[in-house]
Design a protein around this motif. Sequence first.
Motif, PDB file in Angstrom:
ATOM      1  N   MET A   1     -12.850   5.503  -6.332  1.00 20.58           N
ATOM      2  CA  MET A   1     -12.913   5.753  -5.006  1.00 20.58           C
ATOM      3  C   MET A   1     -14.068   7.088  -5.048  1.00 20.58           C
ATOM      4  SD  MET A   1      -9.185   6.176  -3.538  1.00 20.58           S
ATOM      5  CE  MET A   1      -9.531   6.070  -1.733  1.00 20.58           C
ATOM      6  N   PRO A   2     -15.210   6.659  -4.370  1.00 21.05           N
ATOM      7  CA  PRO A   2     -16.425   7.504  -4.264  1.00 21.05           C
ATOM      8  C   PRO A   2     -16.260   8.800  -3.716  1.00 21.05           C
ATOM      9  CG  PRO A   2     -16.978   5.479  -3.078  1.00 21.05           C
ATOM     10  CD  PRO A   2     -15.586   5.381  -3.443  1.00 21.05           C
ATOM     11  N   ASP A   3     -15.053   9.179  -2.931  1.00 25.01           N
ATOM     12  CA  ASP A   3     -15.024  10.350  -2.186  1.00 25.01           C
ATOM     13  C   ASP A   3     -13.834  11.101  -2.832  1.00 25.01           C
ATOM     14  OD1 ASP A   3     -13.505  12.252  -0.236  1.00 25.01           O
ATOM     15  OD2 ASP A   3     -15.405  11.771   0.798  1.00 25.01           O
ATOM     16  N   ASP A   4     -14.128  12.244  -3.383  1.00 20.75           N
ATOM     17  CA  ASP A   4     -12.865  12.718  -4.179  1.00 20.75           C
ATOM     18  C   ASP A   4     -11.912  13.287  -3.257  1.00 20.75           C
ATOM     19  OD1 ASP A   4     -14.202  12.687  -6.523  1.00 20.75           O
ATOM     20  OD2 ASP A   4     -14.858  14.790  -6.485  1.00 20.75           O
ATOM     21  N   ASN A   5     -12.000  13.629  -1.765  1.00 20.63           N
ATOM     22  CA  ASN A   5     -11.179  14.086  -0.910  1.00 20.63           C
ATOM     23  C   ASN A   5     -10.257  12.852  -0.630  1.00 20.63           C
ATOM     24  OD1 ASN A   5     -11.866  16.717  -0.679  1.00 20.63           O
ATOM     25  ND2 ASN A   5     -13.463  16.313   0.848  1.00 20.63           N
ATOM     26  N   GLU A   6     -10.787  11.783  -0.660  1.00 20.77           N
ATOM     27  CA  GLU A   6     -10.083  10.583  -0.389  1.00 20.77           C
ATOM     28  C   GLU A   6      -9.026  10.010  -1.678  1.00 20.77           C
ATOM     29  OE1 GLU A   6     -13.171   8.474   2.787  1.00 20.77           O
ATOM     30  OE2 GLU A   6     -12.916   7.707   0.884  1.00 20.77           O
ATOM     31  N   GLY A   7      -9.920  10.302  -2.782  1.00 23.13           N
ATOM     32  CA  GLY A   7      -9.271   9.763  -3.927  1.00 23.13           C
ATOM     33  C   GLY A   7      -7.760  10.861  -4.007  1.00 23.13           C
ATOM     34  N   ASN A   8      -7.911  12.183  -4.055  1.00 21.56           N
ATOM     35  CA  ASN A   8      -7.222  13.208  -3.952  1.00 21.56           C
ATOM     36  C   ASN A   8      -5.959  12.754  -3.099  1.00 21.56           C
ATOM     37  OD1 ASN A   8      -7.759  14.637  -6.281  1.00 21.56           O
ATOM     38  ND2 ASN A   8      -9.071  15.819  -5.236  1.00 21.56           N
ATOM     39  N   LYS A   9      -6.183  12.337  -1.900  1.00 24.79           N
ATOM     40  CA  LYS A   9      -5.175  12.031  -0.899  1.00 24.79           C
ATOM     41  C   LYS A   9      -4.347  10.930  -1.249  1.00 24.79           C
ATOM     42  CE  LYS A   9      -4.658  11.221   4.068  1.00 24.79           C
ATOM     43  NZ  LYS A   9      -5.066  10.804   5.317  1.00 24.79           N
ATOM     44  N   ALA A  10      -5.014   9.769  -1.842  1.00 24.53           N
ATOM     45  CA  ALA A  10      -4.389   8.731  -2.352  1.00 24.53           C
ATOM     46  C   ALA A  10      -3.600   8.962  -3.632  1.00 24.53           C
ATOM     47  CB  ALA A  10      -5.573   7.664  -2.701  1.00 24.53           C
ATOM     48  N   ILE A  11      -3.896   9.909  -4.353  1.00 24.37           N
ATOM     49  CA  ILE A  11      -2.983  10.412  -5.557  1.00 24.37           C
ATOM     50  C   ILE A  11      -1.682  10.915  -5.016  1.00 24.37           C
ATOM     51  CG2 ILE A  11      -2.892  11.712  -7.549  1.00 24.37           C
ATOM     52  CD1 ILE A  11      -5.871  11.234  -8.037  1.00 24.37           C
ATOM     53  N   ARG A  12      -1.875  11.854  -4.222  1.00 19.63           N
ATOM     54  CA  ARG A  12      -0.735  12.720  -3.528  1.00 19.63           C
ATOM     55  C   ARG A  12       0.086  11.831  -2.846  1.00 19.63           C
ATOM     56  NH1 ARG A  12      -4.999  16.137  -2.090  1.00 19.63           N
ATOM     57  NH2 ARG A  12      -4.806  15.339   0.176  1.00 19.63           N
ATOM     58  N   SER A  13      -0.352  10.690  -2.132  1.00 20.91           N
ATOM     59  CA  SER A  13       0.370   9.924  -1.273  1.00 20.91           C
ATOM     60  C   SER A  13       1.251   8.843  -2.120  1.00 20.91           C
ATOM     61  CB  SER A  13      -0.278   9.427  -0.186  1.00 20.91           C
ATOM     62  OG  SER A  13      -0.983  10.190   0.488  1.00 20.91           O
ATOM     63  N   LEU A  14       0.586   8.368  -3.240  1.00 24.04           N
ATOM     64  CA  LEU A  14       0.871   7.199  -3.988  1.00 24.04           C
ATOM     65  C   LEU A  14       1.789   7.426  -5.132  1.00 24.04           C
ATOM     66  CD1 LEU A  14      -1.740   4.779  -3.347  1.00 24.04           C
ATOM     67  CD2 LEU A  14       0.135   4.763  -2.106  1.00 24.04           C
ATOM     68  N   ASN A  15       1.553   8.380  -5.710  1.00 21.47           N
ATOM     69  CA  ASN A  15       2.076   8.979  -7.150  1.00 21.47           C
ATOM     70  C   ASN A  15       3.794   9.077  -6.815  1.00 21.47           C
ATOM     71  OD1 ASN A  15       2.251   9.327  -9.890  1.00 21.47           O
ATOM     72  ND2 ASN A  15       2.782  11.504  -9.231  1.00 21.47           N
ATOM     73  N   GLY A  16       4.574   8.185  -7.614  1.00 20.35           N
ATOM     74  CA  GLY A  16       5.925   8.414  -7.489  1.00 20.35           C
ATOM     75  C   GLY A  16       6.583   7.182  -6.339  1.00 20.35           C
ATOM     76  N   LYS A  17       5.613   6.847  -5.506  1.00 23.59           N
ATOM     77  CA  LYS A  17       5.947   6.127  -4.289  1.00 23.59           C
ATOM     78  C   LYS A  17       6.290   4.378  -5.018  1.00 23.59           C
ATOM     79  CE  LYS A  17       5.669   9.362  -1.299  1.00 23.59           C
ATOM     80  NZ  LYS A  17       6.654   9.798  -1.022  1.00 23.59           N
ATOM     81  N   ALA A  18       7.286   3.867  -4.128  1.00 21.09           N
ATOM     82  CA  ALA A  18       7.431   2.376  -4.725  1.00 21.09           C
ATOM     83  C   ALA A  18       6.425   1.476  -3.822  1.00 21.09           C
ATOM     84  CB  ALA A  18       8.939   2.183  -4.108  1.00 21.09           C
ATOM     85  N   PHE A  19       6.100   0.448  -4.730  1.00 24.10           N
ATOM     86  CA  PHE A  19       4.896  -0.691  -4.479  1.00 24.10           C
ATOM     87  C   PHE A  19       5.538  -1.700  -5.290  1.00 24.10           C
ATOM     88  CE2 PHE A  19       0.880  -2.869  -4.729  1.00 24.10           C
ATOM     89  CZ  PHE A  19       0.745  -3.001  -3.564  1.00 24.10           C
ATOM     90  N   ALA A  20       5.769  -2.697  -4.475  1.00 26.56           N
ATOM     91  CA  ALA A  20       6.082  -4.070  -5.117  1.00 26.56           C
ATOM     92  C   ALA A  20       7.447  -3.993  -6.025  1.00 26.56           C
ATOM     93  CB  ALA A  20       5.007  -4.717  -5.800  1.00 26.56           C
ATOM     94  N   GLY A  21       8.345  -2.883  -5.563  1.00 25.06           N
ATOM     95  CA  GLY A  21       9.396  -2.938  -6.301  1.00 25.06           C
ATOM     96  C   GLY A  21       9.300  -2.048  -7.528  1.00 25.06           C
ATOM     97  N   ARG A  22       8.257  -1.263  -7.639  1.00 23.90           N
ATOM     98  CA  ARG A  22       8.093  -0.426  -8.917  1.00 23.90           C
ATOM     99  C   ARG A  22       7.752   1.009  -8.175  1.00 23.90           C
ATOM    100  NH1 ARG A  22       7.333  -3.572 -14.027  1.00 23.90           N
ATOM    101  NH2 ARG A  22       7.524  -1.444 -14.897  1.00 23.90           N
ATOM    102  N   LYS A  23       8.134   2.120  -9.107  1.00 24.89           N
ATOM    103  CA  LYS A  23       7.303   3.537  -8.490  1.00 24.89           C
ATOM    104  C   LYS A  23       6.395   3.699  -9.351  1.00 24.89           C
ATOM    105  CE  LYS A  23      11.616   5.914  -7.274  1.00 24.89           C
ATOM    106  NZ  LYS A  23      12.280   7.114  -7.541  1.00 24.89           N
TER     107      LYS A  23
END
Length: 81
Positions: free
Chosen positions: A49-71
């Motif tokens: 992701m070219p924008d660090d702020n967007e990348g950090n937001k994605a990391i914070r939001s998705l780490n530990g979250k379930a997607f397709a049955g896996r955390k």
Amino acid sequence: MNINVGNMSFSTSDEELRELFSRFGTVASATVVTNNETNQSRGFGFVEMPDDNEGNKAIRSLNGKAFAGRKLRVNEIRSAE
């Protein structure tokens, strides 16, 4: 920003990975790592992701979250410098 995505479902495609991260901003690339012989997913991938702020937001939001049955395990790839 380069991001490592682990513990993914073996059925996740490059496009699904891109769609997941595009909710948080621009995705330059999204790649699911596959076995060279079987072409089956190895359960992890990389997102750029070219924008660090967007990348950090994605990391914070998705780490530990379930997607397709896996955390997911999502973190920034830092250089060795």
